[in-house]
Write a protein that holds these residues in place. Sequence first.
Motif, PDB file in Angstrom:
ATOM      1  N   ASN A 502       0.831  -1.208   0.000  1.00 49.61           N
ATOM      2  CA  ASN A 502       0.000   0.000   0.000  1.00 49.61           C
ATOM      3  C   ASN A 502       0.866   1.260   0.000  1.00 49.61           C
ATOM      4  O   ASN A 502       0.551   2.251  -0.675  1.00 49.61           O
ATOM      5  CB  ASN A 502      -0.916   0.021   1.222  1.00 49.61           C
ATOM      6  CG  ASN A 502      -1.974  -1.069   1.186  1.00 49.61           C
ATOM      7  OD1 ASN A 502      -2.157  -1.715   0.155  1.00 49.61           O
ATOM      8  ND2 ASN A 502      -2.655  -1.288   2.296  1.00 49.61           N
ATOM      9  N   LEU A 503       1.964   1.213   0.753  1.00 54.24           N
ATOM     10  CA  LEU A 503       2.868   2.366   0.811  1.00 54.24           C
ATOM     11  C   LEU A 503       3.525   2.597  -0.543  1.00 54.24           C
ATOM     12  O   LEU A 503       3.627   3.745  -1.002  1.00 54.24           O
ATOM     13  CB  LEU A 503       3.924   2.150   1.895  1.00 54.24           C
ATOM     14  CG  LEU A 503       4.940   3.278   2.088  1.00 54.24           C
ATOM     15  CD1 LEU A 503       4.243   4.587   2.445  1.00 54.24           C
ATOM     16  CD2 LEU A 503       5.953   2.910   3.176  1.00 54.24           C
ATOM     17  N   ALA A 504       3.963   1.521  -1.193  1.00 49.83           N
ATOM     18  CA  ALA A 504       4.589   1.656  -2.512  1.00 49.83           C
ATOM     19  C   ALA A 504       3.603   2.213  -3.529  1.00 49.83           C
ATOM     20  O   ALA A 504       3.957   3.090  -4.340  1.00 49.83           O
ATOM     21  CB  ALA A 504       5.105   0.298  -2.975  1.00 49.83           C
ATOM     22  N   GLU A 505       2.369   1.738  -3.490  1.00 51.36           N
ATOM     23  CA  GLU A 505       1.348   2.235  -4.414  1.00 51.36           C
ATOM     24  C   GLU A 505       1.118   3.731  -4.196  1.00 51.36           C
ATOM     25  O   GLU A 505       0.985   4.495  -5.163  1.00 51.36           O
ATOM     26  CB  GLU A 505       0.041   1.462  -4.219  1.00 51.36           C
ATOM     27  CG  GLU A 505      -1.053   1.870  -5.182  1.00 51.36           C
ATOM     28  CD  GLU A 505      -2.369   1.141  -4.933  1.00 51.36           C
ATOM     29  OE1 GLU A 505      -3.297   1.308  -5.750  1.00 51.36           O
ATOM     30  OE2 GLU A 505      -2.470   0.412  -3.918  1.00 51.36           O
ATOM     31  N   TYR A 506       1.091   4.164  -2.933  1.00 49.07           N
ATOM     32  CA  TYR A 506       0.883   5.578  -2.647  1.00 49.07           C
ATOM     33  C   TYR A 506       2.054   6.419  -3.132  1.00 49.07           C
ATOM     34  O   TYR A 506       1.872   7.456  -3.791  1.00 49.07           O
ATOM     35  CB  TYR A 506       0.669   5.798  -1.151  1.00 49.07           C
ATOM     36  CG  TYR A 506       0.588   7.269  -0.795  1.00 49.07           C
ATOM     37  CD1 TYR A 506      -0.579   7.991  -1.032  1.00 49.07           C
ATOM     38  CD2 TYR A 506       1.697   7.944  -0.279  1.00 49.07           C
ATOM     39  CE1 TYR A 506      -0.638   9.356  -0.753  1.00 49.07           C
ATOM     40  CE2 TYR A 506       1.635   9.303  -0.004  1.00 49.07           C
ATOM     41  CZ  TYR A 506       0.462  10.002  -0.234  1.00 49.07           C
ATOM     42  OH  TYR A 506       0.410  11.343   0.020  1.00 49.07           O
ATOM     43  N   ILE A 507       3.271   5.990  -2.833  1.00 47.42           N
ATOM     44  CA  ILE A 507       4.463   6.766  -3.198  1.00 47.42           C
ATOM     45  C   ILE A 507       4.587   6.904  -4.713  1.00 47.42           C
ATOM     46  O   ILE A 507       4.991   7.948  -5.226  1.00 47.42           O
ATOM     47  CB  ILE A 507       5.721   6.112  -2.595  1.00 47.42           C
ATOM     48  CG1 ILE A 507       5.724   6.299  -1.070  1.00 47.42           C
ATOM     49  CG2 ILE A 507       6.993   6.690  -3.206  1.00 47.42           C
ATOM     50  CD1 ILE A 507       6.797   5.522  -0.357  1.00 47.42           C
ATOM     51  N   LEU A 508       4.189   5.844  -5.451  1.00 50.04           N
ATOM     52  CA  LEU A 508       4.331   5.842  -6.912  1.00 50.04           C
ATOM     53  C   LEU A 508       3.035   6.221  -7.628  1.00 50.04           C
ATOM     54  O   LEU A 508       2.909   6.017  -8.837  1.00 50.04           O
ATOM     55  CB  LEU A 508       4.790   4.453  -7.376  1.00 50.04           C
ATOM     56  CG  LEU A 508       6.125   3.961  -6.808  1.00 50.04           C
ATOM     57  CD1 LEU A 508       6.364   2.504  -7.168  1.00 50.04           C
ATOM     58  CD2 LEU A 508       7.271   4.842  -7.289  1.00 50.04           C
ATOM     59  N   ARG A 509       2.083   6.799  -6.892  1.00 50.71           N
ATOM     60  CA  ARG A 509       0.746   7.060  -7.452  1.00 50.71           C
ATOM     61  C   ARG A 509       0.774   8.005  -8.647  1.00 50.71           C
ATOM     62  O   ARG A 509      -0.117   7.953  -9.508  1.00 50.71           O
ATOM     63  CB  ARG A 509      -0.168   7.627  -6.356  1.00 50.71           C
ATOM     64  CG  ARG A 509       0.206   9.023  -5.879  1.00 50.71           C
ATOM     65  CD  ARG A 509      -0.504   9.382  -4.580  1.00 50.71           C
ATOM     66  NE  ARG A 509      -0.203  10.740  -4.122  1.00 50.71           N
ATOM     67  CZ  ARG A 509       0.938  11.088  -3.537  1.00 50.71           C
ATOM     68  NH1 ARG A 509       1.892  10.178  -3.352  1.00 50.71           N
ATOM     69  NH2 ARG A 509       1.133  12.331  -3.143  1.00 50.71           N
ATOM     70  N   ASN A 510       1.778   8.884  -8.725  1.00 50.06           N
ATOM     71  CA  ASN A 510       1.850   9.849  -9.824  1.00 50.06           C
ATOM     72  C   ASN A 510       2.744   9.387 -10.965  1.00 50.06           C
ATOM     73  O   ASN A 510       2.944  10.119 -11.946  1.00 50.06           O
ATOM     74  CB  ASN A 510       2.349  11.203  -9.302  1.00 50.06           C
ATOM     75  CG  ASN A 510       1.371  11.825  -8.309  1.00 50.06           C
ATOM     76  OD1 ASN A 510       0.160  11.719  -8.479  1.00 50.06           O
ATOM     77  ND2 ASN A 510       1.901  12.464  -7.268  1.00 50.06           N
ATOM     78  N   ASP A 511       3.286   8.176 -10.832  1.00 54.86           N
ATOM     79  CA  ASP A 511       4.135   7.596 -11.885  1.00 54.86           C
ATOM     80  C   ASP A 511       3.276   6.642 -12.710  1.00 54.86           C
ATOM     81  O   ASP A 511       2.920   5.550 -12.250  1.00 54.86           O
ATOM     82  CB  ASP A 511       5.319   6.860 -11.240  1.00 54.86           C
ATOM     83  CG  ASP A 511       6.368   6.441 -12.273  1.00 54.86           C
ATOM     84  OD1 ASP A 511       6.005   6.245 -13.441  1.00 54.86           O
ATOM     85  OD2 ASP A 511       7.543   6.284 -11.889  1.00 54.86           O
ATOM     86  N   THR A 512       2.926   7.051 -13.912  1.00 54.67           N
ATOM     87  CA  THR A 512       1.996   6.267 -14.741  1.00 54.67           C
ATOM     88  C   THR A 512       2.534   4.880 -15.100  1.00 54.67           C
ATOM     89  O   THR A 512       1.768   3.978 -15.439  1.00 54.67           O
ATOM     90  CB  THR A 512       1.666   7.031 -16.035  1.00 54.67           C
ATOM     91  OG1 THR A 512       2.896   7.361 -16.719  1.00 54.67           O
ATOM     92  CG2 THR A 512       0.899   8.309 -15.723  1.00 54.67           C
TER      93      THR A 512
END
Length: 576
Positions: A502-512
């Motif tokens: 979940n943390l990785a998904e949040y941190i990379l949320r703006n990387d398409t």
Amino acid sequence: MEVYFTYILNLKTEKYFLKQKNVFFKLFTFTFLICLLFSFALMSCGKNKAANKGILPDTSIYSNQNFSEKILDSTILADFYLQYHTEDSLQTQITEFYKRRNYQYAWFDKNGITEACHIFYNQLQNFSSDFDDQSINTKLIDSLINIAHKEDKNTILPESETHKIEFLLTSNFFQYAEKSFGGIAKNTYDLEWFIPRKKKNFQSLLDSIISTSNNSNLQYPVNQYYKTLTIELRNYKAIEKSGGFPGITTLKKQISVGESDSCLVNLKRYLLITGDLKTKDTTMIFDENLKTAIISFQNRFGLTESGILNKATLNELNTPIKERIQQIMINLERLRWLPEEMEPNFLMVNIPEFKLHIFENGKPISESKVVVGKMATKTSIFKGQLSTVVLNPYWGLPNSIVINEVLPKIKSNVSYLSRNNIEVFSKNSIIDPRTVNWSQYKTQVPYNFRQKPGKNNSLGKIKFLFPNNYNIYLHDTPSKSLFTETNRSFSHGCIRVENPKNLAEYILRNDTQWNIEHIEKILKTDIEKRITVKPTIPVYLLYLTSWVNHRGKLNFRKDIYLHDKKLASEIFAKEK
């Protein structure tokens, strides 16, 4: 002869004009040099003005219309410094302050002492009361104000007395501001706090006080957490003054819903005072309302939220209020060291809370459990910038773990390495560990050890890097059971995260390129993948054992590293 005289005349005329030409050239050169020097002087003057901007009047406060009609003689400051043995650093503050306001009075105007003096006096009294700090003489300030108010009775104060009051108020303000908002002078690195402290601008604060008649409009150089915890300090001191919390004693090991006990009367009084119990109840019966109140209390103290009155809960309830007040004061000191404004988006781990918080636009949006370092391998307190997410990471074993944990096991059976997917390197080459005589090594091993990616890797399937000098990072873990524990100090210093995906998904949320589907696809393999995070994200690793959360609830936690004890010896030095 005529030709000769003509020749002579022409020659003299030519010499005359050459001489005149030479004089003109010299005059021109001299004039040019004068102009050039004048230009340099002007440029130098401009540079000096630019360099002296720090002591120019603040145009947002001091305009062409003077704030005060009363003007000081700047030479008197030197006499004041000498008379009151003023330290150099304080002299600098005072001198700069008066230079910036063109030596106008700060605390007096044509009508006498100003409202600013009363604002400052109230601040000083609050600080002295809140923190039991008498190092700044409030009685002196009180007497100065009383003397100044004699002007209201048509008694003109001697100019020397006005100077004394003016400078004493200013010097006391800077001393107060340093203690109230700057914190202790000791280097916080000695207290294992490695977040740099930013120098605070007390000049601006004093400018604001002097230019306002409304204390509520002032912006103090402290963060929001400091302000809310200060309110709780005052609440607890009021509780102490009114007799403190009632003691709670029982012979039972635990009490739950449906049972009755005489101790529950005091328990309900206690929880009503703290706000955990919403309605007054003087019965000895343990009902659902009391259970809810106990769960609220247990949540605020980081206990297992059972809703049962047990030994751990009783211990927290019966901690003397004096100790709680000191605990609040210790953490207020730490909060003085933090920036006035945090970045809008950041991660924050509060080590004694065993929690990771995500902040977005200045507000907490989620939290999750973490495991932190044990006492022997404490997690350091610092700030970093999260720059890389690593999927399926290798784990390079630190030398301390190799010597203390791995070496004894491979001496017993070298197959320990292959069973745990650990490779051994000599320089940059993998070697066969069976060819090494491990018994010859005790405190140093001339090899490097690395655990390959996989579900049993000690870092789990994801790690989060924020480069630092302490070799600390956030990571996954195969030991999920530890997250069920209340006290989660088990690691070697790094921070294990309960929900790393979940943390990785949040941190990379703006990387398409890196949506959750792509992340999960890579995690199904054992191939290491490093992903650069842009922009980087601030990460704060803090140590707070008392704070007010975003719901307005006062929290307390155990001093797991004994940092509170060490800081207390600095704050309450008068007890030495």
